[in-house]
Write a protein that holds these residues in place. Structure first.
Motif, short mmCIF file in Angstrom:
data_model
loop_
_atom_site.label_atom_id
_atom_site.label_comp_id
_atom_site.label_asym_id
_atom_site.label_seq_id
_atom_site.Cartn_x
_atom_site.Cartn_y
_atom_site.Cartn_z
N ASP A 1 0.82 -1.22 0.00
CA ASP A 1 0.00 0.00 0.00
C ASP A 1 0.85 1.26 0.00
N ALA A 2 1.96 1.26 0.74
CA ALA A 2 2.85 2.42 0.78
C ALA A 2 3.46 2.69 -0.60
N PHE A 3 3.93 1.64 -1.27
CA PHE A 3 4.44 1.79 -2.64
C PHE A 3 3.36 2.39 -3.55
N GLU A 4 2.17 1.82 -3.49
CA GLU A 4 1.09 2.27 -4.37
C GLU A 4 0.72 3.73 -4.13
N ARG A 5 0.58 4.12 -2.88
CA ARG A 5 0.22 5.51 -2.57
C ARG A 5 1.33 6.47 -3.01
N PHE A 6 2.58 6.08 -2.73
CA PHE A 6 3.70 6.93 -3.12
C PHE A 6 3.74 7.13 -4.63
N LYS A 7 3.61 6.04 -5.36
CA LYS A 7 3.66 6.14 -6.83
C LYS A 7 2.47 6.91 -7.39
N ARG A 8 1.29 6.68 -6.83
CA ARG A 8 0.09 7.37 -7.31
C ARG A 8 0.24 8.89 -7.11
N THR A 9 0.73 9.28 -5.97
CA THR A 9 0.91 10.70 -5.68
C THR A 9 2.07 11.27 -6.49
N GLY A 10 3.17 10.55 -6.55
CA GLY A 10 4.37 11.03 -7.22
C GLY A 10 4.25 11.16 -8.72
N ARG A 11 3.44 10.31 -9.35
CA ARG A 11 3.28 10.35 -10.82
C ARG A 11 2.74 11.69 -11.31
N TYR B 1 3.76 14.52 -10.39
CA TYR B 1 4.80 15.54 -10.39
C TYR B 1 6.15 15.08 -10.91
N GLN B 2 6.38 13.76 -10.96
CA GLN B 2 7.71 13.26 -11.31
C GLN B 2 7.62 12.13 -12.33
N THR B 3 8.72 11.94 -13.05
CA THR B 3 8.81 10.82 -13.98
C THR B 3 9.07 9.54 -13.19
N GLU B 4 8.95 8.40 -13.85
CA GLU B 4 9.23 7.12 -13.20
C GLU B 4 10.67 7.06 -12.70
N ASP B 5 11.60 7.55 -13.50
CA ASP B 5 13.01 7.55 -13.08
C ASP B 5 13.23 8.41 -11.85
N GLU B 6 12.59 9.57 -11.80
CA GLU B 6 12.72 10.43 -10.62
C GLU B 6 12.14 9.77 -9.37
N LEU B 7 11.01 9.09 -9.53
CA LEU B 7 10.41 8.36 -8.41
C LEU B 7 11.34 7.26 -7.93
N ASN B 8 11.95 6.55 -8.87
CA ASN B 8 12.86 5.46 -8.50
C ASN B 8 14.10 5.98 -7.76
N ILE B 9 14.57 7.16 -8.12
CA ILE B 9 15.70 7.75 -7.40
C ILE B 9 15.30 8.04 -5.96
N VAL B 10 14.11 8.58 -5.76
CA VAL B 10 13.62 8.82 -4.40
C VAL B 10 13.52 7.49 -3.65
N LEU B 11 12.96 6.48 -4.29
CA LEU B 11 12.80 5.16 -3.64
C LEU B 11 14.15 4.55 -3.29
N MET B 12 15.16 4.73 -4.14
CA MET B 12 16.48 4.18 -3.86
C MET B 12 17.16 4.90 -2.69
N ASN B 13 16.73 6.11 -2.39
CA ASN B 13 17.32 6.88 -1.29
C ASN B 13 16.44 6.91 -0.05
N VAL B 14 15.48 6.03 0.02
CA VAL B 14 14.50 6.06 1.10
C VAL B 14 15.13 5.90 2.48
N VAL B 15 16.25 5.20 2.59
CA VAL B 15 16.87 5.03 3.91
C VAL B 15 17.42 6.35 4.45
N PHE B 16 17.64 7.32 3.59
CA PHE B 16 18.14 8.62 4.02
C PHE B 16 17.04 9.65 4.22
#
Length: 126
Positions: A20-30, A32-47
């Motif tokens: 559900d967290a992935f789905e909400r994040f992607k739904r909201t992020g789409r 304003y951001q491209t898929e690549d930009e969303l993936n960069i945010v997701l890859m840095n989630v620990v920070f």
């Protein structure tokens, strides 16, 4: 530059809260951001994952880093819940509430709820 990607595309099974967290994040992020930009945010989630859905994703990523990266790269599905866990939740919810009518009536109401739960499970498997 176009990159050909030939990786194992098996989707990762995720628990409901992470799915559900992935789905909400992607739904909201789409919006304003491209898929690549969303993936960069997701890859840095620990920070950056301090609040809301990103905090849920951070917690999962810290415990399951490989599965987390595979979910970003290959996609994900909702893990089928464990029937023991589902029954536990039903029982725990029922026991945590005060009686609606009286003890005997409430036990019958719970028995009916549990019976309906199993009927639904049987219908899904047949």
């Amino acid at each position: 530059m176009k990159v050909n990607v030939n990786i194992n595309t098996k989707k990762v099974e995720l628990p409901k809260d992470v799915f559900d967290a992935f789905e909400r994040f992607k739904r909201t992020g789409r919006k304003y951001q491209t898929e690549d930009e969303l993936n960069i945010v997701l890859m840095n989630v620990v920070f950056i994952g301090h609040y809301g859905d990103l905090a849920i994703l951070k917690q999962f990523a810290m415990k399951n880093p490989t599965a987390y990266i595979h979910a970003i790269a290959n996609g994900y599905t909702l893990k089928n819940p464990d029937i023991n866990e589902e029954v536990f939740e039903l029982l725990d919810n029922w026991l945590s509430k005060s009686y609606v009518v009286d003890e005997k009536t409430d036990i019958r109401m719970f028995a009916e709820k549990l019976t309906n739960f199993y009927k639904q499970k049987l219908l899904k498997t047949s």
